[in-house]
Motif scaffolding. Structure first.
Motif, PDB file in Angstrom:
ATOM      1  N   SER A   1      -9.917  -0.027  -3.094  1.00  0.00           N
ATOM      2  CA  SER A   1      -9.833   0.285  -1.663  1.00  0.00           C
ATOM      3  C   SER A   1      -8.550  -0.243  -1.039  1.00  0.00           C
ATOM      4  O   SER A   1      -8.041   0.337  -0.079  1.00  0.00           O
ATOM      5  CB  SER A   1     -11.039  -0.293  -0.919  1.00  0.00           C
ATOM      6  N   GLY A   2      -8.039  -1.377  -1.548  1.00  0.00           N
ATOM      7  CA  GLY A   2      -6.853  -1.994  -0.966  1.00  0.00           C
ATOM      8  C   GLY A   2      -7.146  -2.910   0.205  1.00  0.00           C
ATOM      9  O   GLY A   2      -6.231  -3.539   0.744  1.00  0.00           O
ATOM     10  N   GLU A   3      -8.410  -3.017   0.614  1.00  0.00           N
ATOM     11  CA  GLU A   3      -8.746  -3.775   1.823  1.00  0.00           C
ATOM     12  C   GLU A   3      -8.393  -5.256   1.692  1.00  0.00           C
ATOM     13  O   GLU A   3      -7.967  -5.890   2.656  1.00  0.00           O
ATOM     14  CB  GLU A   3     -10.226  -3.620   2.145  1.00  0.00           C
ATOM     15  N   SER A   4      -8.608  -5.823   0.509  1.00  0.00           N
ATOM     16  CA  SER A   4      -8.186  -7.201   0.230  1.00  0.00           C
ATOM     17  C   SER A   4      -7.137  -7.179  -0.871  1.00  0.00           C
ATOM     18  O   SER A   4      -7.129  -6.296  -1.720  1.00  0.00           O
ATOM     19  CB  SER A   4      -9.381  -8.042  -0.207  1.00  0.00           C
ATOM     20  N   TRP A   5      -6.251  -8.187  -0.866  1.00  0.00           N
ATOM     21  CA  TRP A   5      -5.207  -8.258  -1.883  1.00  0.00           C
ATOM     22  C   TRP A   5      -5.736  -8.958  -3.126  1.00  0.00           C
ATOM     23  O   TRP A   5      -6.471  -9.941  -3.035  1.00  0.00           O
ATOM     24  CB  TRP A   5      -3.998  -9.000  -1.334  1.00  0.00           C
TER      25      TRP A   5
ATOM     26  N   LEU B   1      -6.507   5.662   2.708  1.00  0.00           N
ATOM     27  CA  LEU B   1      -6.624   4.474   3.549  1.00  0.00           C
ATOM     28  C   LEU B   1      -5.481   3.485   3.323  1.00  0.00           C
ATOM     29  O   LEU B   1      -4.999   3.309   2.206  1.00  0.00           O
ATOM     30  CB  LEU B   1      -7.952   3.771   3.276  1.00  0.00           C
ATOM     31  N   LYS B   2      -5.079   2.841   4.430  1.00  0.00           N
ATOM     32  CA  LYS B   2      -4.140   1.722   4.365  1.00  0.00           C
ATOM     33  C   LYS B   2      -4.668   0.613   5.271  1.00  0.00           C
ATOM     34  O   LYS B   2      -5.321   0.881   6.284  1.00  0.00           O
ATOM     35  CB  LYS B   2      -2.730   2.147   4.794  1.00  0.00           C
ATOM     36  N   TRP B   3      -4.348  -0.640   4.892  1.00  0.00           N
ATOM     37  CA  TRP B   3      -4.950  -1.780   5.559  1.00  0.00           C
ATOM     38  C   TRP B   3      -3.905  -2.820   5.962  1.00  0.00           C
ATOM     39  O   TRP B   3      -2.850  -2.948   5.327  1.00  0.00           O
ATOM     40  CB  TRP B   3      -5.948  -2.481   4.621  1.00  0.00           C
TER      41      TRP B   3
ATOM     42  N   SER C   1       3.293   1.086   6.268  1.00  0.00           N
ATOM     43  CA  SER C   1       4.208   1.061   5.126  1.00  0.00           C
ATOM     44  C   SER C   1       3.786   2.080   4.077  1.00  0.00           C
ATOM     45  O   SER C   1       2.760   2.759   4.221  1.00  0.00           O
ATOM     46  CB  SER C   1       4.202  -0.341   4.486  1.00  0.00           C
ATOM     47  N   ASN C   2       4.591   2.184   3.025  1.00  0.00           N
ATOM     48  CA  ASN C   2       4.217   3.018   1.890  1.00  0.00           C
ATOM     49  C   ASN C   2       2.901   2.522   1.295  1.00  0.00           C
ATOM     50  O   ASN C   2       2.595   1.320   1.334  1.00  0.00           O
ATOM     51  CB  ASN C   2       5.286   2.945   0.795  1.00  0.00           C
TER      52      ASN C   2
ATOM     53  N   GLY D   1      -3.268  -3.316  -0.228  1.00  0.00           N
ATOM     54  CA  GLY D   1      -3.240  -2.715   1.101  1.00  0.00           C
ATOM     55  C   GLY D   1      -3.363  -1.209   1.155  1.00  0.00           C
ATOM     56  O   GLY D   1      -3.227  -0.622   2.238  1.00  0.00           O
ATOM     57  N   ALA D   2      -3.624  -0.554   0.009  1.00  0.00           N
ATOM     58  CA  ALA D   2      -3.726   0.908   0.016  1.00  0.00           C
ATOM     59  C   ALA D   2      -4.831   1.372  -0.928  1.00  0.00           C
ATOM     60  O   ALA D   2      -5.070   0.773  -1.980  1.00  0.00           O
ATOM     61  CB  ALA D   2      -2.397   1.543  -0.390  1.00  0.00           C
ATOM     62  N   GLU D   3      -5.483   2.452  -0.545  1.00  0.00           N
ATOM     63  CA  GLU D   3      -6.512   3.058  -1.389  1.00  0.00           C
ATOM     64  C   GLU D   3      -5.839   3.825  -2.532  1.00  0.00           C
ATOM     65  O   GLU D   3      -4.917   4.622  -2.306  1.00  0.00           O
ATOM     66  CB  GLU D   3      -7.360   4.014  -0.557  1.00  0.00           C
TER      67      GLU D   3
END
Length: 279
Positions: free
Chosen positions: A83-87, A110-112, A118-119, A257-259
């Protein structure tokens, strides 16, 4: 006598002389298509949108309350969703050396947090050693095959990872060029730990890309969709200014930070680098 009748006799003669026919190494699947039991997960402390840690306490090893790493069904196959929600990262339980690794990835939507504007970003980290969370509280010491929109194939040295790469300076950054001067990319130098790929081979967002990573001895090769992005020599690690080899380790796949989705993760042992990669 016909050639087909002679063939068993010829093979028997070759065997008697001590020669054997070479077999292509078999692939080992690193994702079983069902779950992530063959991997560990590690998650960093939660960060705010500016990148500052909220508590400074890591979520930790094999603790994933937000389901950052899951296996989902898409079409007729099961794939890994990050998901990218947490690093953090998923990492293999075993270390690997002298191998060809292949996987496919595609971007989600999704981006978080600090990556919202950002990219989309992820990464394949190899030769991963040492403690979890050594870099930005998130990743082990390693070499990074960058997976980032428009920048897939770049190199980053992670938490003391370093390499010598032929490169030329273009603007503020150095770019891989086979004919370039061999430069040591390391965090404790003026040049730093980042080198850009030679060209672009990424497919449009939402389409599957194929990543091939070749590692043999202290050399590694980054390949995107069949195109060589860069060749790294003298993979190493730096401790208090001192170098030592970095030729094997675990494999990590980042949440940053990205799905992003992954599938087809497999590895095979190699006894040399294909000559076509070094041209």
């Amino acid at each position: 006598m016909k050639l087909l009748k002679l063939l068993p006799i010829l093979l028997l003669g070759i065997s008697a002389l001590g020669f054997t026919t070479q077999k292509t190494p078999s692939w080992q699947t690193l994702f079983n298509g069902k779950d992530l039991k063959e991997w560990d997960t590690y998650l960093a402390p939660d960060y705010d949108d500016s990148g500052k840690p909220l508590t400074g306490i890591p979520i930790g090893l094999n603790n994933d309350p937000k389901k950052v790493f899951t296996v989902i069904k898409q079409g007729e196959e099961n794939i890994i969703r990050i998901s990218g929600e947490s690093w953090g990262a998923i990492s293999t339980k075993k270390e690997y050396e002298n191998y060809h690794l292949q996987l496919q990835f595609k971007w989600g939507n999704l981006k978080w947090g600090q990556k919202k504007n950002s990219n989309k970003d992820s990464g394949l980290l190899y030769h991963s050693v040492g403690k979890y969370g050594a870099d930005y509280g998130s990743w082990m010491r390693s070499q990074e095959f960058q997976i980032d929109e428009g920048n897939c194939g770049d190199y980053w040295g992670v938490a003391g990872g370093a390499a010598d790469i032929p490169a030329i300076k273009e603007g503020k950054n150095y770019t891989y060029r086979p004919e370039g001067k061999l430069i040591s990319f390391r965090e404790d130098s003026q040049i730093g730990r980042f080198c850009k790929k030679m060209s672009d081979a990424e497919r449009p967002s939402g389409e599957w890309n194929t990543v091939d990573l070749y590692c043999y001895g202290d050399t590694s090769v980054h390949v995107m969709n069949g195109k060589v992005m860069m060749v790294l020599y003298r993979n190493k690690q730096i401790d208090d200014g001192n170098e030592s080899p970095l030729r094997k380790g675990k494999i990590q796949i980042q949440s940053e930070g990205a799905e992003v989705y992954y599938k087809g993760i497999k590895i095979q042992q190699i006894t040399s680098l294909p000559a076509t990669l070094l041209k």
